[in-house]
Enzyme design. Sequence first.
Site, PDB file in Angstrom:
ATOM      1  N   GLY A  71       0.805  -1.213   0.000  1.00  0.00           N
ATOM      2  CA  GLY A  71       0.000   0.000   0.000  1.00  0.00           C
ATOM      3  C   GLY A  71       0.841   1.266   0.000  1.00  0.00           C
ATOM      4  O   GLY A  71       0.538   2.232  -0.716  1.00  0.00           O
ATOM      5  N   THR A  72       1.906   1.264   0.782  1.00  0.00           N
ATOM      6  CA  THR A  72       2.757   2.456   0.880  1.00  0.00           C
ATOM      7  C   THR A  72       3.352   2.784  -0.489  1.00  0.00           C
ATOM      8  O   THR A  72       3.344   3.947  -0.922  1.00  0.00           O
ATOM      9  CB  THR A  72       3.890   2.214   1.907  1.00  0.00           C
ATOM     10  OG1 THR A  72       3.288   1.870   3.160  1.00  0.00           O
ATOM     11  CG2 THR A  72       4.778   3.430   2.064  1.00  0.00           C
ATOM     12  N   ASN A 155      -7.948   4.118   8.546  1.00  0.00           N
ATOM     13  CA  ASN A 155      -7.366   2.943   9.199  1.00  0.00           C
ATOM     14  C   ASN A 155      -7.509   2.955  10.711  1.00  0.00           C
ATOM     15  O   ASN A 155      -7.473   1.912  11.336  1.00  0.00           O
ATOM     16  CB  ASN A 155      -5.883   2.792   8.828  1.00  0.00           C
ATOM     17  CG  ASN A 155      -5.126   4.083   8.935  1.00  0.00           C
ATOM     18  OD1 ASN A 155      -5.440   5.061   8.257  1.00  0.00           O
ATOM     19  ND2 ASN A 155      -4.132   4.114   9.798  1.00  0.00           N
ATOM     20  N   GLN A 183      -7.670  -0.045   3.487  1.00  0.00           N
ATOM     21  CA  GLN A 183      -8.532  -0.602   4.536  1.00  0.00           C
ATOM     22  C   GLN A 183      -9.908  -0.983   4.006  1.00  0.00           C
ATOM     23  O   GLN A 183     -10.577  -1.835   4.581  1.00  0.00           O
ATOM     24  CB  GLN A 183      -8.692   0.404   5.687  1.00  0.00           C
ATOM     25  CG  GLN A 183      -7.435   0.641   6.483  1.00  0.00           C
ATOM     26  CD  GLN A 183      -7.006  -0.570   7.320  1.00  0.00           C
ATOM     27  OE1 GLN A 183      -7.798  -1.463   7.636  1.00  0.00           O
ATOM     28  NE2 GLN A 183      -5.736  -0.620   7.673  1.00  0.00           N
ATOM     29  N   SER A 203      -3.502  -3.134  -0.756  1.00  0.00           N
ATOM     30  CA  SER A 203      -2.408  -3.904  -0.148  1.00  0.00           C
ATOM     31  C   SER A 203      -2.936  -5.306   0.129  1.00  0.00           C
ATOM     32  O   SER A 203      -4.080  -5.472   0.566  1.00  0.00           O
ATOM     33  CB  SER A 203      -2.003  -3.213   1.151  1.00  0.00           C
ATOM     34  OG  SER A 203      -1.068  -4.000   1.831  1.00  0.00           O
ATOM     35  N   HIS A 205      -1.834  -7.648   2.404  1.00  0.00           N
ATOM     36  CA  HIS A 205      -1.847  -8.245   3.741  1.00  0.00           C
ATOM     37  C   HIS A 205      -3.017  -7.811   4.612  1.00  0.00           C
ATOM     38  O   HIS A 205      -3.186  -8.300   5.724  1.00  0.00           O
ATOM     39  CB  HIS A 205      -0.503  -8.015   4.467  1.00  0.00           C
ATOM     40  CG  HIS A 205      -0.261  -6.630   4.963  1.00  0.00           C
ATOM     41  ND1 HIS A 205      -0.342  -6.291   6.288  1.00  0.00           N
ATOM     42  CD2 HIS A 205       0.078  -5.495   4.317  1.00  0.00           C
ATOM     43  CE1 HIS A 205      -0.042  -5.006   6.430  1.00  0.00           C
ATOM     44  NE2 HIS A 205       0.211  -4.496   5.249  1.00  0.00           N
ATOM     45  N   THR A 241      12.052  -7.177 -10.759  1.00  0.00           N
ATOM     46  CA  THR A 241      11.517  -8.497 -11.112  1.00  0.00           C
ATOM     47  C   THR A 241      10.282  -8.795 -10.261  1.00  0.00           C
ATOM     48  O   THR A 241      10.275  -8.537  -9.055  1.00  0.00           O
ATOM     49  CB  THR A 241      12.610  -9.569 -10.880  1.00  0.00           C
ATOM     50  OG1 THR A 241      13.741  -9.184 -11.659  1.00  0.00           O
ATOM     51  CG2 THR A 241      12.133 -10.945 -11.284  1.00  0.00           C
ATOM     52  N   CYS A 328       1.515   5.737  18.605  1.00  0.00           N
ATOM     53  CA  CYS A 328       2.739   6.213  19.261  1.00  0.00           C
ATOM     54  C   CYS A 328       3.954   5.884  18.421  1.00  0.00           C
ATOM     55  O   CYS A 328       4.859   5.186  18.866  1.00  0.00           O
ATOM     56  CB  CYS A 328       2.865   5.607  20.631  1.00  0.00           C
ATOM     57  SG  CYS A 328       1.529   6.141  21.665  1.00  0.00           S
TER      58      CYS A 328
HETATM   59  C1  LIG Z   1      -4.912   3.237   4.939  1.00  0.00           C
HETATM   60  C2  LIG Z   1      -3.582   2.591   4.769  1.00  0.00           C
HETATM   61  N1  LIG Z   1      -2.787   2.974   3.749  1.00  0.00           N
HETATM   62  C3  LIG Z   1      -1.587   2.419   3.540  1.00  0.00           C
HETATM   63  C4  LIG Z   1      -1.104   1.443   4.362  1.00  0.00           C
HETATM   64  C5  LIG Z   1       0.250   0.853   4.088  1.00  0.00           C
HETATM   65  O1  LIG Z   1       0.118  -0.424   3.490  1.00  0.00           O
HETATM   66  P1  LIG Z   1       1.374  -1.400   3.454  1.00  0.00           P
HETATM   67  O2  LIG Z   1       1.566  -1.922   4.830  1.00  0.00           O
HETATM   68  O3  LIG Z   1       0.989  -2.490   2.481  1.00  0.00           O
HETATM   69  O4  LIG Z   1       2.531  -0.608   2.941  1.00  0.00           O
HETATM   70  C6  LIG Z   1      -1.869   1.019   5.464  1.00  0.00           C
HETATM   71  C7  LIG Z   1      -1.342   0.024   6.424  1.00  0.00           C
HETATM   72  O5  LIG Z   1      -1.675   0.021   7.596  1.00  0.00           O
HETATM   73  C8  LIG Z   1      -3.148   1.601   5.658  1.00  0.00           C
HETATM   74  O6  LIG Z   1      -3.929   1.245   6.681  1.00  0.00           O
END
Ligand SMILES: Cc1ncc(COP(=O)(O)O)c(C=O)c1O
Length: 389
Positions: A71-72, A155, A183, A203, A205, A241, A328
């Site tokens: 996701g990031t 989130n 989310q 994402s 996971h 890759t 935190c």
């Molecule tokens: C709203 C949101 N965006 C992005 C991310 C980041 O995803 P990833 O852990 O796959 O980089 C998260 C992870 O907690 C999330 O909750």
Amino acid sequence: MKKIFMDHASTTKVDKEVIDAMLPFFSEYFGNPLSLHSFGREARKSLDQSRKKVADLLDAKEDEIIFTAGGTESDNIAIKGAAYQNKNIRESRGPHIITSAIEHPAVLETCKHLETQGFKVKYLPVDEYGIVKINDLKDSISENTFLITIMLANNEIGTIEPIEEIGKIAKENNIPFHTDAVQAIGKVPIDVNKLNIDLLSISSHKIYGPKGVGALYIKKGVKIQPIVHGGGHEKGLRSSTHNIPGIIGLGKACELAKKRMEKDTKYIKNLRDKLIKNVLQIEESYLNGHPEKRLINNAHFRFTGIEGESLLMRLDEKGIAAATGSACSSKKLQASHVLTALGLSPIDSHGSLRITLGRENMEDEVSYVSEVIQEIVDQLRSMSPLWTK
Ligand SMILES: Cc1ncc(COP(=O)(O)O)c(C=O)c1O
């Protein structure tokens, strides 16, 4: 001691069907999908099938999906990619992004970084439930706005944003619209065309798939620049890759999410509502976020007179995994930026607890956890100088 996992917004257990789908791709079908030989062709075929499964969950087309490392990375590719595409806007006020104050750090930190590079960013405030105010959005649009990026669901508090309205406004103003759906995916039905979404991050996971893999939807015709350069994989937007086992896992997780969405929604929402009902019986306990416009698995509470971290640690001692309301991440124990944006005081923010349910949680676990929360809140209050009753 029985362990109970109720922190599904942080991550999820990989589904057995997902693991089974992934396993052959570590040793049997290990080819590089760009290779021309039979090993490569086998990997390529499976890569394409996974792309279709991700696209199907979003009502998108296969060629509108690129695979990423999570996701990031999807958020970074979308936002920086759009920024680099528009860096030449040099009018008086400079190129402009609109986002919200309650985004995940993957979006907020990316925007902050872009500010150091000369881009302007408007962080929209939210109401007491965490909902972006549409009039503020309309008022913030200028001729230099080249991207609106607002998350589909939050989130921390689980609030679902008015995405359809935001998408409509973006379209009327001819501004690309990105949404972080990390989310929301698998919990909220998403049709990218109906919602006028141009870019969307997911994402694996968070939907019972493996970690370290994700995807970005890019609507046909929307142009962004790459932020990683290399061999030109994924239309040149994400060189490296392919993580084939991970991508197969993400595809399977999306297929299962689509198949199970109705059943999961009914089941998990029922558990969540029971949990909220039980916990709100505790004196001076409150629900953070919107009462209805919230993710089916999210229950976010605050309790007067106690400290979220202590509550969390005592739950952990009983085998219960949850999260605090105060993120935190800094050593200074700062209150969560999301709860602060809702208007909560630092003291109230620190008395918060996030419980996020999943497919494998059972009704008796909800009853047990509710009782344990009551017990711990009573114990902590009996020692708390903030609790005067
Ligand atoms: C709203 C949101 N965006 C992005 C991310 C980041 O995803 P990833 O852990 O796959 O980089 C998260 C992870 O907690 C999330 O909750």
